[in-house]
Write an enzyme that holds these catalytic residues in place. Structure first.
Site, PDB file in Angstrom:
ATOM      1  N   TYR A 439       0.931  -1.271   0.015  1.00 60.53           N
ATOM      2  CA  TYR A 439      -0.075   0.005   0.006  1.00 60.53           C
ATOM      3  C   TYR A 439       0.834   1.255  -0.053  1.00 60.53           C
ATOM      4  CZ  TYR A 439      -0.179  -0.472   5.118  1.00 60.53           C
ATOM      5  OH  TYR A 439      -0.052  -0.354   6.599  1.00 60.53           O
ATOM      6  N   GLU A 440       0.090   2.245  -0.067  1.00 62.58           N
ATOM      7  CA  GLU A 440       0.844   3.554  -0.452  1.00 62.58           C
ATOM      8  C   GLU A 440       1.832   3.614  -1.756  1.00 62.58           C
ATOM      9  OE1 GLU A 440       0.050   6.330   1.050  1.00 62.58           O
ATOM     10  OE2 GLU A 440      -1.196   5.526   2.488  1.00 62.58           O
TER      11      GLU A 440
END
Lengths: 594, 594
Positions: A439-440
């Site tokens: 994620y990110e």
């Protein structure tokens, strides 16, 4: 169940002997950030993490979050822990005093974040997301929005989210479909579906403030047509308390591999009332303000999990007796020797230790530059610091999370069969750490960011913020014989990095595919060289103190530095070869042949 | 839910064009093992795996096994699938015709095993353990034991286990406490506790035959005092059917990271009746007969999981549209390009593909030698083949399972956030694959086996079984210009392996710690060189056929071989550097400093 003791000794070493305390204290608002202030903060944070958050980590994993009629419940003990967290002032640590925050620097708060991630990664998601929302509203929100929302986000009474991903788009935000229609009162009506929204709905805070990417009716297509909106779960009433329920609801929560106590929500926005944050169509830029901070934070997640896995692997290796030392029994009075006598167990533990302490040092140096970039009175100094942080952000996000996952896997391996059993808790670290690589922005995207944006940016200016100090350091220490065992390997790795940089830049200029084909290996090469640099600096300090050190702390630093240089850093050679081979084999492979 | 199609094309390629079919068919009992026999077997196995076992993989993971009053139930559908498996004759595939088996060679059964592991690793554990028990009883059991137990293990009516581990000992079996007391009738009474017993109790077979390590009253201490006993769950009655319940019971099942549909049992033996298998105090040797076969089988588990993860990662990468190709849109008519256009996605997929196909080739070559070692009329040929298999066993176990886990992690990464969601099934592969690096001897133990036993054995005779053919191959192909792009890298890797071998042997002779300190890196260096060797051989075959190949199969082989040589094989350089650095940094690190 796993134990955890915050590595305060190492943290103090980095703050006081590796980072430049005077540089930090010279920053406006940081004059008081001396050991007298820092020590109690770190100790209190350690206590909270060890005594409140850690005991909820395993039970949170077993229990997970539940949803019933759109109401999401976190695991037992989470609401109470969150209350203690807010009351301790931890949500406000790095918030601005104007908003009721304590205004402490990132250099300090990043260490506290590491402890939280060690103790309970899932729990850390809730205040972590709030912090991103706080930063975006503070940087881009109107005075009204700032006044209404920032103090309550700082206090933790309200929490925040980042609503980017939709079913058809994650990495490619140009494809989002959520719409925003202007109302007469200056607000907007937001309609659309979002997925993978961490902390999208829960029972910890009395209100949830969503920051939502959406498109205005006149939006150009692609990423240049995305705007950012603030959409609260409850619309604030006249008195500022949560009022009418807004049209934002959680429709389901995901069943995930790990971070099960973190509610990952599918959100439905149905004409929800929202307010524009920043300029129309400039939402992605506003979102990236907080994405960059969030990416550093995700890197710290990797570091935190690695540390707790390491500590428990060491404890097991010292306790578990099995087999005999290869050169003869170390404890002949016992039925067998503890497995820490075995070279391969030591190799695993030292690999973890070298990576963890190297990454922690790099994180402290980067956090200090982050503070300089925000607070220094001189714009040129701010810019130089910001360049450094921008350059390091993808490296920290990707390398720290890869290292975090690898460390969790290695820690589990030290426990053998027991590592695979849930009760021991080591396998949870593997499952929890895995998300941070995704994620990110996946770690592949981070690598592209490094070679595609950061490397060519301003004709290499960002790169020079790292290359120049390393080069100066190598030149300065090149004459010091005691440092040769550290500086020579660093110099070799740095030479490889320079060679690879020139090659990737040259090829990528003509053909972006070539830069992409080298990206992942290049990021790791870059990261390993950065670790070699911080290990050389740590070894330099330790060399002077090792002899008169009753605790063995500095001798351990030297031993770990040697291990890093001899056994881990040679990896830079293989990475450079793979980079120099170029992208031909990737490009020419027929799609149908996969 | 993940899909799976058995890679029959690649399997046939290996059997017919890489392995030597004439060598197999010249073995006694293998005269009929021609494509006419092999193809339908592989096709039927594929059908069973794709249609019966795969659909139970996700549900089995979600449901897991349950225990109530000592009765263990496998997940829904498992008993029916096991019945179909037995009725199809799959348990008897490689069993001896004397026992009702089909007597097919390992070269074939290993490919079937791979398919089973791809489709449902948990399910495969049950017949897999039976196979180990069958092999041990056949090799070491008395005629009475063989007559009573082997036909029913072959048919799958009864299943088997290996009971080694106890709470206080896993790797170090010298520490076991389970006792065996002789009875007047020539049987023994077994008492003790075992843990981590796969398939220790379940509802698939009507009887379970435990092979239990225990100590006789007069046993010398350590591993030289361990004996092997056969302990059935139900004592066979006069008519050979399961009769009286024996004193062997499952007290609990483990909650694990993965392979949740495989029952991992804590077993209590309370004066259970058992019979000695093999000689008193020689149980470990007897157990190792089956452990070695089991270690090859565990390697195949890694390969199987890697393959299914790869297939699903490819499907996603071709389907998911996100972003644009770096050199301009490939599908301008769509909103975005499929992610398989991106170099880093291709890098991930080709890394998986190159490792998988290389490992599969190595497994087929090793399985053929395994058959030669068991069946060839000439003892010297049998010995040579056995040497090769003994040498390769730790490499296959450790490298294949590391590669299997890494591939599962990479496959998950290709799916981004969706990879982390349970419904997609990719994260299960990671959790399932993880155990294979641990059981049947951790991968660290495999590495010690390679450097500590296999390398010095018979003054390097085992090593030469691999080194000589590789050297001959390099010399033979060194003149062939078309082969240069494959033979040169192979030759470089092989040179490094020779250098590392000489150094590890030299140092290890004087100091076993030094061999242990190099072991893990040495095993990987060895394994990568072996993969380079099989990739060169595959490329050689493909070079002649690539131009006239409408399917692209041989072009894909060439492209994958190139990728392997350019991007993965350089790893050998870093490994060699780490090995040459020696064990000093591991040895000198103070225990208290970890």
């Amino acid at each position: 169940m796993p134990a955890y003791k915050a590595p305060l000794r190492d943290m103090r070493f980095l703050l006081n002997e590796i980072a430049d305390p005077a540089r930090l204290q010279a920053l406006p608002g940081c004059e008081e950030v001396t050991p007298d202030l820092i020590d109690p903060v770190l100790e209190e944070a350690a206590k909270l993490c060890e005594e409140v958050l850690l005991p909820l980590n395993r039970s949170g994993d077993e229990e997970g979050c539940t949803i019933e009629n759109g109401v999401v419940r976190t695991p037992k003990g989470f609401p109470e822990a969150y209350r203690a967290f807010c009351e301790g002032g931890w949500t406000a640590l790095a918030c601005h005093p104007e908003d009721g925050g304590q205004g402490l620097p990132h250099t300090l708060s990043m260490l506290v974040e590491e402890m939280i991630c060690s103790a309970n990664l899932s729990f850390g998601m809730y205040p972590g997301l709030s912090h991103g929302a706080y930063a975006a509203i503070r940087a881009h929100g109107s005075p009204e929005l700032r006044e209404t929302y920032l103090p309550r986000l700082a206090s933790g009474e309200w929490s925040g989210t980042m609503c980017l991903t939709e079913p058809q788009c994650g990495t490619d935000l140009g494809l989002i479909r959520t719409k925003a229609v202007p109302s007469d009162d200056g607000s907007f009506r937001i309609t659309g579906s979002k997925i993978f929204i961490s902390a999208g709905e829960h029972d910890l805070a009395e209100n949830i403030i969503h920051l939502v990417l959406a498109k205005l009716p006149d939006a150009p297509s692609g990423t240049r047509g995305i705007s950012l909106f603030l959409v609260p779960k409850f619309l604030p009433a006249e008195d500022g308390r949560p009022g009418v329920r807004n049209g934002a609801a959680c429709t389901s929560i995901e069943h995930k591999m790990g971070i099960k106590a973190s509610a990952t929500c599918a959100m439905s926005f149905d004409e929800a009332k929202g307010w524009l944050v920043g300029q129309p169509h400039r939402g992605l830029a506003a979102m990236f303000t907080m994405m960059n901070a969030a990416r550093l934070g995700v890197g710290i997640q990797g570091l935190g999990v690695a540390e707790v896995s390491y500590q428990n692997a060491v404890a097991y290796a010292k306790d578990r007796i099995q087999g005999r030392a290869l050169n003869g029994a170390k404890h002949p009075e016992k039925a067998a020797d503890p497995i820490i006598v075995h070279p391969d167990v030591r190799r695993m533990l030292l690999t973890m230790k070298a990576n963890i302490e190297g990454c922690r040092a790099l994180s402290v140096l980067t956090a200090l530059e982050h503070d300089v970039s925000l607070r220094h009175p001189d714009a040129a100094v701010r810019q130089a610091a910001d360049d450094f942080v921008s350059l390091m952000t993808p490296v920290i996000k990707a390398m720290f999370t890869d290292m975090g996952f690898e460390s969790a896997v290695t820690g589990m391996q030290v426990l053998g069969g027991h590592g695979y059993i849930r009760e021991w808790g080591m396998e949870q670290f593997v499952r929890d750490a895995r998300i941070a690589q995704i994620y990110e922005g996946t770690n592949g995207i981070q690598a592209l960011d490094l070679v595609g944006r950061k490397m060519p940016s301003h004709a290499g200016r960002l790169l020079r913020r790292f290359f120049h100090p390393v080069l100066a350091y190598i030149e300065e220490k090149g004459e010091d014989e005691r440092m040769a065992e550290f500086v020579l390997p660093l110099s070799k790795a740095f030479g490889r990095l320079q060679q690879a940089t020139a090659e990737v830049a040259r090829r990528g200029m003509g053909d972006p595919f070539e830069a992409g084909a080298a990206a992942t290996e290049y990021l790791r090469l870059f990261g390993l060289t950065a670790l070699a640099y911080v290990w050389a600096r740590m070894a330099e300090v330790a060399l002077d103190k090792a002899d008169e050190d009753p605790t063995g702390f500095y001798r351990a630093k030297l031993g770990t530095a040697r291990f890093f240089m001899e056994r881990l850093l040679p990896q830079t050679g293989a990475l450079t070869s793979a980079i120099m081979a170029g992208g031909k084999s990737l490009r020419e492979f027929e799609e149908a042949a996969f």
